[in-house]
Design an enzyme around this catalytic site. Structure first.
Site, PDB file in Angstrom:
ATOM      1  N   HIS A 179       1.002  -1.216  -0.268  1.00 55.14           N
ATOM      2  CA  HIS A 179      -0.116   0.233   0.389  1.00 55.14           C
ATOM      3  C   HIS A 179       1.130   1.547  -0.118  1.00 55.14           C
ATOM      4  O   HIS A 179       2.297   1.263   0.036  1.00 55.14           O
ATOM      5  CB  HIS A 179      -0.622   0.134   1.241  1.00 55.14           C
ATOM      6  CG  HIS A 179       0.130  -0.211   2.689  1.00 55.14           C
ATOM      7  ND1 HIS A 179       0.147  -1.329   2.770  1.00 55.14           N
ATOM      8  CD2 HIS A 179       0.484   1.214   2.957  1.00 55.14           C
ATOM      9  CE1 HIS A 179       0.884  -0.891   3.995  1.00 55.14           C
ATOM     10  NE2 HIS A 179       1.294   0.479   4.641  1.00 55.14           N
ATOM     11  N   THR A 219       2.567   1.960  11.323  1.00 57.42           N
ATOM     12  CA  THR A 219       2.214   3.379  11.317  1.00 57.42           C
ATOM     13  C   THR A 219       0.669   3.338  11.246  1.00 57.42           C
ATOM     14  O   THR A 219       0.824   4.979  11.550  1.00 57.42           O
ATOM     15  CB  THR A 219       2.967   3.957   9.850  1.00 57.42           C
ATOM     16  OG1 THR A 219       2.175   3.673   9.238  1.00 57.42           O
ATOM     17  CG2 THR A 219       4.098   3.383  10.136  1.00 57.42           C
TER      18      THR A 219
HETATM   19  O1  1SD Z   1      -0.739   0.813   7.473  1.00 56.27           O
HETATM   20  C1  1SD Z   1      -1.046  -0.601   7.240  1.00 56.27           C
HETATM   21  C2  1SD Z   1      -1.736  -1.213   7.750  1.00 56.27           C
HETATM   22  O2  1SD Z   1      -3.185  -1.421   6.837  1.00 56.27           O
HETATM   23  C3  1SD Z   1      -1.853  -2.230   7.654  1.00 56.27           C
HETATM   24  O3  1SD Z   1      -1.759  -3.416   6.536  1.00 56.27           O
HETATM   25  C4  1SD Z   1      -0.684  -3.165   8.515  1.00 56.27           C
HETATM   26  C5  1SD Z   1      -0.102  -3.842   8.946  1.00 56.27           C
HETATM   27  O4  1SD Z   1      -1.439  -5.405   8.846  1.00 56.27           O
HETATM   28  O5  1SD Z   1       0.212  -2.453   8.432  1.00 56.27           O
HETATM   29  C6  1SD Z   1       0.029  -0.695   8.405  1.00 56.27           C
HETATM   30  S1  1SD Z   1       1.255  -0.601   7.943  1.00 56.27           S
HETATM   31  O6  1SD Z   1       2.745   0.115   9.015  1.00 56.27           O
HETATM   32  O7  1SD Z   1       2.297  -1.156   6.764  1.00 56.27           O
HETATM   33  N1  1SD Z   1       1.845   1.180   7.770  1.00 56.27           N
HETATM   34 ZN    ZN Z   2       2.116   1.493   5.534  1.00 57.77          ZN
END
Ligand code: 1SD
Ligand code: ZN
Length: 263
Positions: free
Chosen positions: A92, A199
Site C-alpha cells: 500500500h 504506522t
Molecule cells: O497501514 C498499514 C495497515 O493498513 C496494515 O497494512 C498494517 C499491517 O497489518 O500495516 C500498516 S503499515 O505499518 O504498513 N503502514
Molecule cells: Zn504503511
C-alpha cells in the site's frame, strides 16, 4: 473491527491512543532517519526478494480501505536473508495532497518525500498468517520505498491505472499482477534498518523496518492521479472526502539505533 480513525479531526493521530493504547507505546514508527543515530552494520546483507516477478495472468485484489489503496499479494512472494522467512501479504501507499505534496512517513535527516510504498510481510516460520503475526514482536517485516516526483514510472502505472475502480472506501476489484520488483529501487543492498511499529492503529510494535536508501520516482501526473482519484469516504456518503495526507508524523526515536548497510 476497532474504533474509527483518521489522519485529521477528532479521530486524528493525536487521539489514536485513546482506543489503541500501543499508539502511545514504545518503538513507534515512522521516525526521522537521522544520521546522528546511524550505525554501519557490515552484517546487513542485500535484501533478497523471491517470486516478486508476478505475471499478468495472475489476478490480485486492489482495495480501498479508507486509509490507503492496498494490493493483496500471493503467499509465494517472500523475503530471504533475514533470520526467518517473511511472506508477503500486501502493499500500500502513503502520500501527500496536491497542495501539500509531501507525504512519506519516514524522513531522511528531516526531508520528507512525496510518498512511500510499504510492502508488508509476516514471519511465516513462526506464525500461520498475518493476523496472528501482527502483534508479535518478531511478527512483521515491512519494506519501505521513498517516492519522489520525477520520471514516469511504468511499474507504478500498472496499478495506478486501476484507481478509478476503487474510488470509494470498501471498494475492491481484481487487477492483473505485474513484476512487483519493479516498484523497488534498483539497489537493494543500501538500506536503513530499525525496530518499529505499524504506522496505523493498532500501532503494534511488531515491525522490522527496512527503508531503502534510494528513492524511486513517479511522474507529477501519476502523483496527481493518486492524490485526486480516491476517496476515504464510502459511495453512500453525500460529501466525498479525498483520500490523501495519509501519513503519520515522525515519532520519537527514543535513542533507537538505526542500522545502515552502507558507509
Ligand atoms: O497501514 C498499514 C495497515 O493498513 C496494515 O497494512 C498494517 C499491517 O497489518 O500495516 C500498516 S503499515 O505499518 O504498513 N503502514
Ligand atoms: Zn504503511
Amino acid at each position: 473491527l476497532g474504533h474509527k480513525w483518521t489522519y485529521t479531526g477528532p479521530d486524528g493521530e493525536e487521539h489514536w491512543h485513546e482506543h489503541y493504547p500501543f499508539c502511545h507505546g514504545t518503538f513507534q514508527s515512522p521516525i526521522d532517519l537521522n544520521s546522528e543515530l546511524f550505525r554501519y552494520d557490515p552484517t546487513l546483507v542485500p535484501i533478497e526478494v523471491r517470486n516478486y516477478n508476478l505475471s499478468t495472468y495472475e489476478q490480485l485484489t486492489l482495495n480501498n480501505n479508507g486509509h490507503s489503496v492496498q494490493l493483496s499479494l500471493p503467499t509465494r512472494m517472500h523475503l530471504s536473508g533475514l533470520h526467518q522467512r517473511y511472506t508477503a501479504a500486501q502493499l500500500h501507499l502513503h502520500w501527500g495532497s496536491p497542495s501539500m505534496p509531501t507525504g512519506s512517513e519516514h524522513t531522511i535527516n528531516g526531508k520528507q518525500f512525496t510518498a512511500e510504498l510499504h510492502v508488508v510481510h509476516f514471519n511465516s516460520d513462526r506464525y500461520p498468517n498475518i493476523s496472528v503475526a501482527a502483534d508479535k514482536s518478531d511478527g512483521l517485516a515491512v519494506l519501505g520505498v521513498l517516492i519522489e516526483v520525477g520520471d514516469f514510472n511504468p511499474t507504478f502505472g500498472q496499478f495506478l491505472k486501476y484507481l478509478n475502480g476503487v474510488k470509494y472506501r470498501d471498494q475492491r476489484i481484481q487487477v492483473p499482477a505485474f513484476d512487483i520488483r519493479g516498484l523497488l529501487p534498483d539497489r537493494l543492498d543500501e538500506y536503513y534498518r530499525y525496530d518499529g511499529s505499524l504506522t496505523t492503529p493498532p500501532c503494534y510494535p511488531s515491525v522490522l523496518w527496512t527503508v531503502f536508501r534510494n528513492p524511486v520516482t513517479i511522474s507529477k501526473e501519476q502523483f496527481l492521479a493518486l492524490a485526486t482519484s480516491v476517496f476515504s469516504s464510502s459511495q453512500q456518503e453525500s460529501a466525498p472526502v479525498l483520500l490523501n495526507g495519509n501519513y503519520r508524523k515522525s515519532q520519537d526515536s527514543e535513542n533507537r539505533i538505526i542500522l545502515v548497510s552502507f558507509r
